[in-house]
Write an enzyme that holds these catalytic residues in place. Structure first.
Site, PDB file in Angstrom:
ATOM      1  N   TRP A  19       0.862  -1.212   0.178  1.00  0.00           N
ATOM      2  CA  TRP A  19       0.193   0.028  -0.090  1.00  0.00           C
ATOM      3  C   TRP A  19       0.943   1.178   0.171  1.00  0.00           C
ATOM      4  O   TRP A  19       0.610   2.255  -0.880  1.00  0.00           O
ATOM      5  CB  TRP A  19      -0.898  -0.011   1.323  1.00  0.00           C
ATOM      6  CG  TRP A  19      -1.914   1.066   1.489  1.00  0.00           C
ATOM      7  CD1 TRP A  19      -3.038   1.298   0.918  1.00  0.00           C
ATOM      8  CD2 TRP A  19      -1.706   2.151   2.155  1.00  0.00           C
ATOM      9  NE1 TRP A  19      -3.822   2.240   1.475  1.00  0.00           N
ATOM     10  CE2 TRP A  19      -2.706   2.999   2.311  1.00  0.00           C
ATOM     11  CE3 TRP A  19      -0.508   2.629   3.170  1.00  0.00           C
ATOM     12  CZ2 TRP A  19      -2.939   4.296   3.122  1.00  0.00           C
ATOM     13  CZ3 TRP A  19      -0.689   3.765   3.798  1.00  0.00           C
ATOM     14  CH2 TRP A  19      -1.850   4.504   3.797  1.00  0.00           C
ATOM     15  N   SER A 437      16.603  15.932  12.585  1.00  0.00           N
ATOM     16  CA  SER A 437      17.002  15.103  11.843  1.00  0.00           C
ATOM     17  C   SER A 437      16.938  15.918  10.368  1.00  0.00           C
ATOM     18  O   SER A 437      16.246  17.125  10.100  1.00  0.00           O
ATOM     19  CB  SER A 437      16.105  13.892  11.468  1.00  0.00           C
ATOM     20  OG  SER A 437      14.725  14.322  11.305  1.00  0.00           O
ATOM     21  N   CYS A 520       5.185   4.869   7.600  1.00  0.00           N
ATOM     22  CA  CYS A 520       4.951   3.550   8.398  1.00  0.00           C
ATOM     23  C   CYS A 520       6.174   3.496   9.358  1.00  0.00           C
ATOM     24  O   CYS A 520       7.114   3.843   9.358  1.00  0.00           O
ATOM     25  CB  CYS A 520       4.965   2.229   7.541  1.00  0.00           C
ATOM     26  SG  CYS A 520       3.490   2.053   6.444  1.00  0.00           S
ATOM     27  N   HIS A 698       5.714  18.707   7.011  1.00  0.00           N
ATOM     28  CA  HIS A 698       5.190  17.546   6.364  1.00  0.00           C
ATOM     29  C   HIS A 698       4.642  17.876   4.827  1.00  0.00           C
ATOM     30  O   HIS A 698       4.336  16.973   4.356  1.00  0.00           O
ATOM     31  CB  HIS A 698       3.979  17.261   7.288  1.00  0.00           C
ATOM     32  CG  HIS A 698       4.271  16.642   8.672  1.00  0.00           C
ATOM     33  ND1 HIS A 698       4.291  17.560   9.602  1.00  0.00           N
ATOM     34  CD2 HIS A 698       4.797  15.628   9.048  1.00  0.00           C
ATOM     35  CE1 HIS A 698       4.720  17.005  10.519  1.00  0.00           C
ATOM     36  NE2 HIS A 698       5.132  15.957  10.431  1.00  0.00           N
ATOM     37  N   CYS A 730       9.150  20.276  12.980  1.00  0.00           N
ATOM     38  CA  CYS A 730       9.717  19.008  13.308  1.00  0.00           C
ATOM     39  C   CYS A 730      10.862  18.626  12.756  1.00  0.00           C
ATOM     40  O   CYS A 730      11.207  19.544  11.943  1.00  0.00           O
ATOM     41  CB  CYS A 730       8.511  17.889  12.977  1.00  0.00           C
ATOM     42  SG  CYS A 730       7.179  17.883  13.902  1.00  0.00           S
TER      43      CYS A 730
END
Length: 762
Positions: A19, A437, A520, A698, A730
């Site tokens: 998926w 990061s 995920c 995002h 973030c």
């Protein structure tokens, strides 16, 4: 008594993440729309087929999505913000809402109740025409019927929960908008019933935390729907907690079945049933298998639950089901053969949980002797893991027993610490930094894969990591950031990285679950006592600091986030596991400090999501969560600056908790929530260091300097410039280099402009 097996929802991502790969191939134009839709249909039907083969009778239909089920509902009901009006096709509109585009800001994303799944927040606008734009559940119901002969159970998000999760309206408008939802829900349910749907699951997880007035309001909506669709068989499904406080009213709702969580809401729901009984004319759907964790069920305990219920419940029918959707668990444990036998045997992923439902059904319909062998196996497995040496470490118990009150606080108060830190760090007004990061490029991921597969040596891999670290240290210097980071190129996941280096953790090879969109994660498994082994971040952080005169932050994941983003052992309280993690991190922080690292960030993005749904339970959780953070961070010198980071939270609920963490600086997601936390700070004060994120990481779009400056300007109206920091929302791991560098350049320029203005006005 008729007893059926049912499932509330199945993981979407596919056994090999088909998926996710299909989505990302479509987004990158490697496949066209027709190929995308064809592959998604194959995956969707395969999931139905698996449940059919496992013996599930009421198979959920419509739980499958291309991104998020809340977004599906928003699109279905016409909750499409006007800024996306130029998009014409379904998929273009849908993915623009989810991800944004170069010229369009995405809809906000936040956590689904107290889980690690994220949903897209529906947006209401004045003049919005609410209607059934697309009866997707009907299409999927008919598809399963035609393709597989499965008369499935359509699953839809209920109107009350949907609107409670939405934003853009005033509290005074809520009742009016709620009534406007009746017509599209009536049409949706009517069409499903007309097509032959025998039972329709309506999810209302918000029902676990409603006031008396809200319950009455919700009941009126269901009465209005029932009046128009009297013959549809509705299963009103709750989960994540009990409905104890309002149970007496809930059982009078005009529905055919009620689903209750007897795992996470077991005590409350049992108390309510004991006090008020259960209607004889309704079916009770019993959530008896944990849909949020990965451990085998205690079948004896589950069967005892049913014995109790059958004595107290007069209904003629029962449904055996998980506590919630299995979305939150990996799909199948069969590939995890690298694990120890005692751990492997103790696990149950989604497919194994379906098998457990069938076992329970057999015991209830044919007697426990029909599963006597399985019961014995389960008892042996539980005994083995409980008595494991990994769960009974004397050194961990001794460290916990030795804790004193002073282990949970810094020596000096914040104001005095911050003065000492300013002298030591020599940072400018409005210092700039990132969250930790930097982009994990194809090269980074490929090199890590080669190292893990033994294709390249440890030395070659370390050289590559050092090269990437130096490259990004130079980028940060050129951009003009004030506090740098090493980039975390050695880390796949901010929790998994630490799980691989602490005792008491294990990790799966294929234990993926959906976090948001195609993202995920593979949560580690906390199966034993947690303890420090060796330094985890020292080498990379000290190397990065050796490359620059500027300050480099040490980067750790906090104890509560590690806890909340892991699958946690269920034999001791979560508080105790959190303290074990905190003690291990305390050791690491002390090593960083003794190695010359003067700023150490301990991220707690999951602090809010771990809060219980009911306000009455918040204080107990917040107390031990804050204590865990303090235990990890309080042994450093006053001159060492402790940072933390949070994202995706309803911060107004936890401002006091954030303050109690006593971090010198906290960075908080702000831009994607459209300045919500800035509004919170208008009504309270925050007197410590704070950075409100100035751009949404995002989305692939690069925000302008002016956009970021506007957020800085708004933030400085509620924050003291002396303590204010400027940073992205973030970490930047999922972004591309060509997106990150210009965005950070714009951010630094916005900071410089703000400094100039402050100096001019001084």
């Amino acid at each position: 008594m008729a007893i059926q097996t049912s499932n509330l929802g199945y993981p979407r991502i596919g056994l090999q993440r088909e998926w996710k790969k299909t989505l990302e191939a479509f987004w990158s134009n490697k496949i066209n729309e027709e190929q995308f839709l064809t592959t998604m249909k194959e995956i969707r039907l395969q999931h139905v087929k698996v449940q059919q083969e496992k013996g599930i009778e009421l198979i959920p239909i419509g739980d499958f999505t291309y991104y998020d089920h809340v977004l599906d509902t928003a699109y279905m009901l016409g909750f499409i913000p006007s800024r996306f009006s130029e998009f014409t096709s379904y998929l273009d509109v849908y993915f623009a809402m989810a991800r944004g585009s170069k010229d369009h800001v995405a809809s906000e994303m936040t956590k689904w109740f107290n889980t690690n799944y994220h949903y897209i927040v529906p947006e209401y606008e004045e003049g919005l025409q609410i209607s059934l734009k697309d009866n997707r559940p009907l299409r999927l119901y008919e598809e399963a019927k035609q393709e597989l002969g499965v008369d499935g159970k359509p699953v839809i998000l209920g109107p009350y929960t949907f609107l409670k999760l939405a934003k853009g309206y005033t509290q005074e408008q809520f009742a009016t908008i709620l009534k406007q939802l009746v017509a599209p829900y009536v049409q949706l349910l009517s069409e499903l019933h007309a097509a032959g749907a025998q039972i329709i699951q309506v999810d209302e997880p918000i029902f676990a935390s409603l006031t008396k007035e809200e319950v009455q309001q919700a009941k009126e909506i269901y009465e209005a729907i029932r009046k128009e669709v009297p013959n549809a068989t509705l299963l009103l499904q709750t989960y994540f907690d009990s409905v104890e406080e309002n149970y007496e009213e809930f059982i009078t709702f005009p529905v055919s079945s009620i689903g209750l969580d007897f795992v996470h809401g077991k005590e409350g729901n049992l108390n309510a049933i004991s006090k008020y009984g259960f209607p004889a004319d309704k079916t009770l759907a019993v959530g008896c298998i944990d849909g949020r964790n990965i451990w085998r069920a205690d079948l004896d305990e589950v069967l005892t639950l049913f014995t109790t219920l059958q004595k107290q419940v007069q209904t003629k029918d029962l449904i055996v089901q998980p506590s919630c959707s299995l979305l939150h668990t990996p799909i199948d444990k069969t590939e995890e053969t690298h694990l120890s036998t005692e751990l492997f045997d103790a696990l149950a992923f989604a497919n194994q949980k379906l098998e457990e439902l069938v076992l329970i059904h057999s015991a209830l319909t044919q007697g426990t002797e029909s599963i006597s062998n399985e019961l014995e196996t389960y008892r042996n497995v539980h005994h083995t893991i409980r008595s494991s040496a990994a769960r009974n470490r004397e050194d961990v118990k001794a460290a916990r027993t030795a804790l004193k009150e002073e282990d949970f606080s810094r020596p000096l108060p914040f104001e005095k610490r911050y003065e000492l830190q300013q002298v030591a760090l020599k940072l400018p007004l409005l210092p700039t930094t990132t969250i930790g990061s930097f982009p994990q490029t194809t090269e980074v991921r490929q090199t890590r894969k080669e190292w893990r597969n033994g294709i390249i040596s440890n030395e070659q891999y370390e050289q590559f990591i050092e090269k990437e670290t130096e490259k990004w240290i130079r980028y940060q210097e050129e951009i003009g950031l004030d506090v740098l980071v090493h980039g975390e190129f050695e880390r796949t996941d901010m929790v998994e990285y630490f799980s691989e280096r602490l005792a008491g953790f294990s990790f799966t090879k294929n234990g993926w679950v959906q976090s948001y969109g195609s993202r995920c994660v593979k949560p580690p498994v906390i199966y034993g006592d947690v303890a420090f082994i060796n330094g985890m971040t020292i080498k990379e952080t000290v190397y990065a600091q050796s490359l620059t005169e500027k300050v480099v932050k040490g980067m750790l994941t906090g104890p509560v986030t590690i806890l909340n983003w892991s699958f946690v052992r269920n034999d001791i309280p979560r508080k105790e596991v959190s303290y074990q993690i905190a003690l291990a991190l305390r050791h690491e922080i002390e090593l960083l400090e003794s190695s010359g690292i003067r700023v150490i960030q301990v991220d707690e993005p999951a602090l809010r999501e771990g809060m219980p749904l009911k306000e009455k339970d918040w204080d107990a959780y917040i107390t031990w969560a804050v204590q865990s953070f303090l235990l990890a961070t309080s042994s450093v010198a006053n001159e060492t600056q402790i940072h933390t980071h949070m994202c995706y939270s309803n911060f107004e609920d936890i401002v006091d908790a954030i303050r109690a963490l006593d971090a010198d600086v906290i960075s908080i997601e702000t831009s994607r929530s459209h300045g919500e936390f800035i509004d919170t700070l208008k009504h309270t004060t925050y007197e410590k260091g704070i950075g409100l994120g100035v751009y949404d990481i995002h989305s692939p779009r690069v925000p302008s300097k002016d956009e970021m400056y506007k957020i800085v300007e708004q933030s400085l109206q509620v924050c003291d410039p002396k303590y204010f920091w400027i940073n992205p929302d973030c970490g930047l791991k999922t972004r591309r280099t060509e997106e990150v560098i210009p965005a950070l350049e714009h951010m630094v320029q916005a900071a410089k402009d703000a400094r100039s203005l402050l100096k001019t006005n001084a």
